[in-house]
Design a protein around this motif. Structure first.
Motif, short mmCIF file in Angstrom:
data_model
loop_
_atom_site.label_atom_id
_atom_site.label_comp_id
_atom_site.label_asym_id
_atom_site.label_seq_id
_atom_site.Cartn_x
_atom_site.Cartn_y
_atom_site.Cartn_z
N ALA A 11 50.52 34.33 44.38
CA ALA A 11 50.02 35.42 45.23
C ALA A 11 48.74 34.94 45.92
CB ALA A 11 49.74 36.65 44.38
N ASP A 12 48.35 35.63 46.98
CA ASP A 12 47.11 35.30 47.69
C ASP A 12 45.91 35.54 46.78
OD1 ASP A 12 48.74 34.83 49.86
OD2 ASP A 12 48.07 36.58 51.00
N LEU A 13 44.86 34.76 47.01
CA LEU A 13 43.62 34.89 46.27
C LEU A 13 42.51 35.15 47.29
CD1 LEU A 13 41.81 34.59 43.75
CD2 LEU A 13 41.80 32.13 44.18
N ILE A 14 41.87 36.30 47.18
CA ILE A 14 40.80 36.67 48.09
C ILE A 14 39.48 36.49 47.37
CG2 ILE A 14 39.78 38.52 49.46
CD1 ILE A 14 42.65 39.64 49.76
N MET A 15 38.55 35.79 48.03
CA MET A 15 37.25 35.49 47.42
C MET A 15 36.15 35.80 48.42
SD MET A 15 36.57 31.89 45.49
CE MET A 15 37.89 31.92 44.30
N LEU A 16 35.03 36.31 47.92
CA LEU A 16 33.89 36.58 48.78
C LEU A 16 33.37 35.28 49.40
CD1 LEU A 16 31.94 39.19 46.63
CD2 LEU A 16 33.38 39.60 48.62
N ASP A 17 32.75 35.41 50.56
CA ASP A 17 32.31 34.27 51.37
C ASP A 17 31.46 33.28 50.57
OD1 ASP A 17 31.95 33.06 54.12
OD2 ASP A 17 29.86 33.45 53.59
N ALA A 18 30.39 33.73 49.96
CA ALA A 18 29.48 32.82 49.27
C ALA A 18 30.16 32.06 48.15
CB ALA A 18 28.28 33.59 48.74
N LYS A 90 33.82 30.59 34.78
CA LYS A 90 34.65 31.79 34.88
C LYS A 90 35.08 32.03 36.33
CE LYS A 90 32.85 34.02 30.82
NZ LYS A 90 32.19 35.17 30.24
N ARG A 91 34.20 31.70 37.26
CA ARG A 91 34.49 31.95 38.66
C ARG A 91 35.62 31.07 39.20
NH1 ARG A 91 31.70 35.14 41.53
NH2 ARG A 91 29.76 34.92 40.37
N ILE A 92 35.78 29.87 38.64
CA ILE A 92 36.81 28.95 39.14
C ILE A 92 38.20 29.24 38.58
CG2 ILE A 92 35.12 27.10 39.52
CD1 ILE A 92 36.37 25.69 37.03
N VAL A 93 38.29 30.05 37.55
CA VAL A 93 39.57 30.26 36.85
C VAL A 93 40.72 30.66 37.79
CG1 VAL A 93 40.76 31.69 35.13
CG2 VAL A 93 38.56 30.65 34.59
N PRO A 94 40.55 31.67 38.65
CA PRO A 94 41.70 32.05 39.49
C PRO A 94 42.12 30.95 40.47
CG PRO A 94 39.89 33.63 39.74
CD PRO A 94 39.43 32.56 38.84
N LEU A 95 41.13 30.23 41.02
CA LEU A 95 41.46 29.16 41.97
C LEU A 95 42.11 27.98 41.26
CD1 LEU A 95 41.48 28.14 44.85
CD2 LEU A 95 39.13 27.31 44.50
N VAL A 96 41.59 27.61 40.10
CA VAL A 96 42.19 26.50 39.35
C VAL A 96 43.62 26.85 38.93
CG1 VAL A 96 42.05 25.17 37.19
CG2 VAL A 96 40.00 25.48 38.60
N ARG A 100 46.83 24.70 40.02
CA ARG A 100 47.76 24.13 39.03
C ARG A 100 49.20 24.60 39.28
NH1 ARG A 100 43.59 24.55 34.26
NH2 ARG A 100 42.88 22.41 34.29
N ARG A 101 49.36 25.87 39.53
CA ARG A 101 50.71 26.40 39.78
C ARG A 101 51.28 25.84 41.07
NH1 ARG A 101 50.07 32.68 38.97
NH2 ARG A 101 52.21 32.63 39.68
#
Length: 111
Positions: A11-18, A90-96, A100-101
């Protein structure tokens, strides 16, 4: 402007700019590009860079908390790494997870 990371494997991952800009810089990507790609071949290096940066930040956090002598009160405003802030690990978990997937299914990640 929020960043939207996309992959055909997740699924898409939306992250704040900074936050997204910081992670893109860690992975060696230009956050100034409105669009970009992390190819399947680049994913292992991107994951390694993110995990190394998280480990470095964790070591820095632990070093700062251990450096304070017992009994001395520390000024909360003087600490450059707030204990209330979200750790990079903790912040990198969704992107990692997305990376990986995506690698497992042979799909690129774009933003």
């Amino acid at each position: 402007m929020p960043y939207k990371f996309k992959s055909r494997a997740t699924a898409d991952l939306i992250m704040l700019d900074a936050n997204a800009r910081t992670l893109l810089e860690i992975m060696g990507k230009s956050p100034d590009d409105a669009q970009g790609i992390i190819t399947v071949a680049q994913i292992p290096a991107a994951i390694a860079a993110l995990e190394a940066a998280a480990a470095e930040e964790a070591a820095r956090r632990n070093g700062q908390s251990n450096a304070q002598p017992e009994g001395d009160e520390q000024d909360e405003d003087a600490d450059p790494v707030s204990h209330d802030s979200v750790a990079l690990a903790k912040r990198i978990v969704p992107l990692v997870d997305m990376l990986r997937r995506s690698a497992a299914e042979g799909k690129d990640v774009t933003w």
